[in-house]
Write a protein that holds these residues in place. Structure first.
Motif, mmCIF file in Angstrom:
data_model
loop_
_atom_site.group_PDB
_atom_site.id
_atom_site.type_symbol
_atom_site.label_atom_id
_atom_site.label_comp_id
_atom_site.label_asym_id
_atom_site.label_seq_id
_atom_site.Cartn_x
_atom_site.Cartn_y
_atom_site.Cartn_z
ATOM 1 N N ASP A 265 0.840 -1.187 0.000
ATOM 2 C CA ASP A 265 0.000 0.000 0.000
ATOM 3 C C ASP A 265 0.877 1.239 0.000
ATOM 4 O O ASP A 265 2.113 1.162 0.073
ATOM 5 N N LYS A 266 0.263 2.398 -0.091
ATOM 6 C CA LYS A 266 1.008 3.652 -0.185
ATOM 7 C C LYS A 266 1.853 3.897 1.057
ATOM 8 O O LYS A 266 3.020 4.336 0.958
ATOM 9 N N LYS A 267 1.313 3.643 2.217
ATOM 10 C CA LYS A 267 2.031 3.890 3.467
ATOM 11 C C LYS A 267 3.338 3.115 3.512
ATOM 12 O O LYS A 267 4.399 3.666 3.833
ATOM 13 N N ASN A 268 3.283 1.833 3.198
ATOM 14 C CA ASN A 268 4.488 1.011 3.238
ATOM 15 C C ASN A 268 5.449 1.342 2.092
ATOM 16 O O ASN A 268 6.659 1.204 2.241
ATOM 17 N N LEU A 269 4.897 1.776 0.962
ATOM 18 C CA LEU A 269 5.762 2.194 -0.140
ATOM 19 C C LEU A 269 6.568 3.430 0.252
ATOM 20 O O LEU A 269 7.787 3.492 0.037
ATOM 21 N N LEU A 270 5.911 4.414 0.831
ATOM 22 C CA LEU A 270 6.594 5.640 1.221
ATOM 23 C C LEU A 270 7.702 5.378 2.242
ATOM 24 O O LEU A 270 8.751 6.024 2.210
ATOM 25 N N LYS A 271 7.488 4.430 3.119
ATOM 26 C CA LYS A 271 8.490 4.145 4.155
ATOM 27 C C LYS A 271 9.780 3.588 3.562
ATOM 28 O O LYS A 271 10.835 3.644 4.201
ATOM 29 N N ILE A 272 9.694 3.045 2.349
ATOM 30 C CA ILE A 272 10.914 2.590 1.674
ATOM 31 C C ILE A 272 11.837 3.772 1.408
ATOM 32 O O ILE A 272 13.057 3.626 1.330
ATOM 33 N N PHE A 273 11.260 4.962 1.312
ATOM 34 C CA PHE A 273 12.022 6.161 0.964
ATOM 35 C C PHE A 273 12.461 6.948 2.193
ATOM 36 O O PHE A 273 12.630 8.166 2.136
ATOM 37 N N ASN A 274 12.656 6.279 3.319
ATOM 38 C CA ASN A 274 12.966 7.003 4.556
ATOM 39 C C ASN A 274 14.461 7.248 4.767
ATOM 40 O O ASN A 274 14.868 7.745 5.806
ATOM 41 N N SER A 275 15.279 6.909 3.777
ATOM 42 C CA SER A 275 16.711 7.150 3.902
ATOM 43 C C SER A 275 17.264 7.640 2.568
ATOM 44 O O SER A 275 16.704 7.344 1.506
ATOM 45 N N PRO A 276 18.367 8.401 2.583
ATOM 46 C CA PRO A 276 18.909 8.949 1.334
ATOM 47 C C PRO A 276 19.535 7.866 0.461
ATOM 48 O O PRO A 276 19.966 6.813 0.949
ATOM 49 N N PHE A 277 19.574 8.142 -0.829
ATOM 50 C CA PHE A 277 20.228 7.257 -1.787
ATOM 51 C C PHE A 277 21.451 7.997 -2.306
ATOM 52 O O PHE A 277 21.341 8.946 -3.075
ATOM 53 N N THR A 278 22.611 7.590 -1.849
ATOM 54 C CA THR A 278 23.862 8.275 -2.174
ATOM 55 C C THR A 278 24.724 7.400 -3.075
ATOM 56 O O THR A 278 24.397 6.231 -3.331
ATOM 57 N N GLN A 279 25.816 7.962 -3.536
ATOM 58 C CA GLN A 279 26.754 7.184 -4.346
ATOM 59 C C GLN A 279 27.241 5.961 -3.574
ATOM 60 O O GLN A 279 27.348 4.859 -4.137
ATOM 61 N N LYS A 280 27.528 6.140 -2.298
ATOM 62 C CA LYS A 280 28.005 5.027 -1.478
ATOM 63 C C LYS A 280 26.981 3.907 -1.408
ATOM 64 O O LYS A 280 27.324 2.725 -1.553
#
Length: 249
Positions: free
Chosen positions: A202-217
């Motif tokens: 669902d939307k709630k659980n999808l958004l939680k996937i984005f709770n951290s930055p995506f960096t080169q490392k």
């Protein structure tokens, strides 16, 4: 109007060429103009919307009992007006997938607004988030929210565009569609949170996937030479780019 065929993005008006800055100029940005052609743009200038006009006296960000916005010469405090407008505007958005805001602005800056601890604009404490942008993050946690300077970084741009299109596909095609077609991308961002989304897409659980930055490392840990593969390997790109390639190529 149906928003089912393209993502919906809120832009700071000045990035799209509108002359609404304090000095009557715009801050036209080439990437914003390019992205506009692939999405439904919603333009806003919070400072104009609360009646400050064009041109206007500069405002700045102040940290006293929280964050406040004060006009440089008059010392007038526009915090309540700006918070009220932000709340009403953001609550009025029936459909939105992301936000592309003006850097360094005391209203829209995502992280670059000069901030002071004294009303006479002394006691510089660093660059913080503008008041409108703070409200965006409060009302739309984990949504893609960036400004034009931050998006000069390849990995931030990739993350922003991917989240934008994943949220768009989720609302237009269903979260089961996202789970079926993009599990490898979601695991790239957050494997542990993906497990929750897999159990309940669902939307709630999808958004939680984005709770951290995506960096080169982070990217390099998942796929070596990630940037080069996105730009130069058609097979890799086909798997990991779900937005129009010309937006990053």
């Amino acid at each position: 109007m149906s928003f089912s065929d393209k993502p919906v993005v809120v832009f700071s008006s000045c990035l799209l060429g509108e002359k609404v800055r304090y000095d009557g100029s715009s801050s036209e940005d080439q990437f914003a103009l390019k992205l506009k052609d692939f999405v439904y743009p919603i333009k806003v200038c919070p400072e104009v919307e609360i009646g400050l006009g064009v041109p206007r006296k500069k405002i700045f960000l102040l940290k006293i009992n929280g964050y406040r916005v004060v006009q440089e010469e008059t010392k007038a405090d526009f915090t309540s007006d700006l918070n009220r407008f932000s709340k009403n505007f953001l609550k009025s958005l029936k459909t939105v997938d992301g936000f592309f805001l003006k850097s360094k602005s005391p209203s829209c800056g995502v992280s670059g607004a000069k901030t002071y601890k004294n009303p006479d604009r002394t006691g510089y404490i660093g660059r913080k988030t503008g008041l409108f942008a703070l409200n965006v993050k409060r009302y739309f946690p984990y949504y893609p929210v960036e400004d034009e300077i931050r998006l000069k970084d390849f990995y931030r741009k990739y993350y922003f565009l991917t989240r934008l299109y994943i949220l768009f596909y989720g609302r237009s095609k269903g979260y089961g569609f996202v789970l079926k077609n993009y599990p490898h991308i979601l695991k790239l961002f957050n494997r542990s949170r993906f497990a929750d989304f897999e159990k309940k897409p669902d939307k709630k659980n999808l958004l939680k996937i984005f709770n951290s930055p995506f960096t080169q490392k982070v990217a390099e840990k998942k796929a070596r030479n990630f940037r080069e593969k996105i730009l130069n390997d058609p097979d890799f790109r086909k798997s990991y780019v779900l937005f129009p390639y010309q937006l990053i190529g």
